[in-house]
Motif scaffolding. Structure first.
Motif, PDB file in Angstrom:
ATOM      1  N   ASN A  34       6.255  22.551  16.997  1.00  0.00           N
ATOM      2  CA  ASN A  34       7.642  22.178  17.274  1.00  0.00           C
ATOM      3  C   ASN A  34       8.464  22.429  16.025  1.00  0.00           C
TER       4      ASN A  34
ATOM      5  N   GLY B 248       9.255  22.368  27.597  1.00  0.00           N
ATOM      6  CA  GLY B 248       8.761  23.071  26.413  1.00  0.00           C
ATOM      7  C   GLY B 248       9.868  23.168  25.388  1.00  0.00           C
TER       8      GLY B 248
ATOM      9  N   PHE C 191       1.853  22.899  20.616  1.00  0.00           N
ATOM     10  CA  PHE C 191       1.818  21.940  19.508  1.00  0.00           C
ATOM     11  C   PHE C 191       2.448  22.518  18.245  1.00  0.00           C
TER      12      PHE C 191
ATOM     13  N   VAL D  25       4.503  18.474  25.739  1.00  0.00           N
ATOM     14  CA  VAL D  25       4.086  17.064  25.824  1.00  0.00           C
ATOM     15  C   VAL D  25       4.468  16.236  24.599  1.00  0.00           C
TER      16      VAL D  25
ATOM     17  N   ALA E 255       6.044  11.094  28.076  1.00  0.00           N
ATOM     18  CA  ALA E 255       6.143  11.303  29.530  1.00  0.00           C
ATOM     19  C   ALA E 255       4.747  11.373  30.142  1.00  0.00           C
TER      20      ALA E 255
ATOM     21  N   ILE F  49       4.605  20.881  31.059  1.00  0.00           N
ATOM     22  CA  ILE F  49       4.734  21.874  29.987  1.00  0.00           C
ATOM     23  C   ILE F  49       5.570  21.261  28.878  1.00  0.00           C
TER      24      ILE F  49
HETATM   25  C1  LIG Z   1      10.892  17.873  23.469  1.00  0.00           C
HETATM   26  S1  LIG Z   1       9.190  18.008  23.188  1.00  0.00           S
HETATM   27  C2  LIG Z   1       8.510  17.349  24.665  1.00  0.00           C
HETATM   28  C3  LIG Z   1       8.689  15.874  24.789  1.00  0.00           C
HETATM   29  C4  LIG Z   1       7.843  15.261  25.860  1.00  0.00           C
HETATM   30  N1  LIG Z   1       8.226  15.687  27.182  1.00  0.00           N
HETATM   31  C5  LIG Z   1       7.873  13.740  25.782  1.00  0.00           C
HETATM   32  O1  LIG Z   1       7.667  13.113  26.786  1.00  0.00           O
HETATM   33  O2  LIG Z   1       8.042  13.200  24.699  1.00  0.00           O
HETATM   34  C6  LIG Z   1       8.877  19.714  23.355  1.00  0.00           C
HETATM   35  C7  LIG Z   1       7.421  20.132  23.253  1.00  0.00           C
HETATM   36  O3  LIG Z   1       7.339  21.533  23.511  1.00  0.00           O
HETATM   37  C8  LIG Z   1       6.322  22.078  22.710  1.00  0.00           C
HETATM   38  N2  LIG Z   1       6.514  23.525  22.531  1.00  0.00           N
HETATM   39  C9  LIG Z   1       6.848  24.227  21.449  1.00  0.00           C
HETATM   40  N3  LIG Z   1       6.933  25.546  21.692  1.00  0.00           N
HETATM   41  C10 LIG Z   1       6.646  25.658  22.982  1.00  0.00           C
HETATM   42  C11 LIG Z   1       6.559  26.752  23.845  1.00  0.00           C
HETATM   43  N4  LIG Z   1       6.757  27.990  23.451  1.00  0.00           N
HETATM   44  N5  LIG Z   1       6.276  26.486  25.097  1.00  0.00           N
HETATM   45  C12 LIG Z   1       6.019  25.235  25.535  1.00  0.00           C
HETATM   46  N6  LIG Z   1       6.064  24.174  24.774  1.00  0.00           N
HETATM   47  C13 LIG Z   1       6.373  24.377  23.513  1.00  0.00           C
HETATM   48  C14 LIG Z   1       6.380  21.322  21.430  1.00  0.00           C
HETATM   49  O4  LIG Z   1       5.133  21.375  20.799  1.00  0.00           O
HETATM   50  C15 LIG Z   1       6.768  19.927  21.909  1.00  0.00           C
HETATM   51  O5  LIG Z   1       5.616  19.168  22.095  1.00  0.00           O
END
Ligand SMILES: C[S@@+](CC[C@H](N)C(=O)[O-])C[C@H]1O[C@@H](n2cnc3c(N)ncnc32)[C@H](O)[C@@H]1O
Length: 207
Positions: A68, A121, A66, A39, A44, A37
């Motif tokens: 952020n 997320g 998608f 990405v 990762a 959850i």
């Molecule tokens: C910190 S980043 C993840 C980084 C990732 N794990 C990596 O390996 O680079 C957080 C992600 O959560 C997503 N996101 C935003 N709102 C969200 C939501 N309500 N639930 C889940 N994911 C969400 C964003 O689009 C973003 O891709």
């Protein structure tokens, strides 16, 4: 080395701990199911595909809105390109949705259970994180591993706006089925079946 494209290095520092924690999944050829959850550009995600997917029948389900609020460009396209570059894109299901809807649907419609779940997320508000964790937990196999990100992220003043409260609540409430593997900026737990003690109190005034 594959030609991946990343603009952030958030994931790199976690790799040694992931290598150790997920060594059982890494070192055998078993078919596994993984859920991720959050990405972003797929850093990762490609680690999971490169390191854990030795079996061509293994499946990775990814969920991301998608959207952020901390970055301002179309990283969904970068994510899709990186997945393609891994050569294992046919093993990945991409769900573009908020996790609550997607997880509820997965729980109701598919009998799938996961060997490993990674929750990262960007919705870091405690109540949303708690929702994501609890539904995900129900989709984790016994003996499965779950990694929760952002435990120490305390960007906001209010406790309920940061993930720690949700993660601590989860750890307390499910403690009889949890073995904590590590607890740092990320928290890793294993789902275990334990004898649950129920010790009556000495004070029988409730009789
Ligand atoms: C910190 S980043 C993840 C980084 C990732 N794990 C990596 O390996 O680079 C957080 C992600 O959560 C997503 N996101 C935003 N709102 C969200 C939501 N309500 N639930 C889940 N994911 C969400 C964003 O689009 C973003 O891709």
């Amino acid at each position: 080395m594959r030609n991946y494209k990343f603009t952030k290095k958030w994931f790199e520092r976690h790799i040694p701990r992931w290598e150790k924690t997920l060594s059982d999944l890494k070192n055998n050829n078993k078919k596994i199911n993984v859920l991720q959850i959050g990405v972003f550009e797929g850093r990762a995600t490609v680690w999971i595909l490169d390191e854990l997917f030795k079996n061509m029948e293994s499946r990775l389900t990814t969920i991301d809105t998608f959207e952020n609020i901390f970055v301002n460009y179309d990283y969904e396209e970068t994510f899709r390109e990186n997945i393609k570059e891994s050569g294992k894109d046919s093993q990945v299901d991409i769900i573009k949705s908020n996790p609550f809807d997607a997880l509820t649907k997965l729980k109701c419609e598919k009998s799938i259970k996961f060997d490993f779940i990674y929750v990262d997320g960007c919705s870091l508000i405690s109540c949303d994180v708690l929702n994501d964790i609890i539904i995900s937990w129900n989709l984790l196999k016994e003996g499965g591993i779950m990694i929760l990100d952002n435990y120490e992220w305390d960007y906001f003043e209010e406790e309920f706006n940061n993930p720690r409260l949700a993660i601590d609540s989860f750890l307390s409430n499910f403690q009889q089925h949890i073995e904590v593997i590590f607890k740092r900026f990320q928290v890793a737990v294993k789902k275990v079946v334990k004898e649950v003690p129920r010790t009556p109190r000495d004070d029988k005034s409730l009789d």
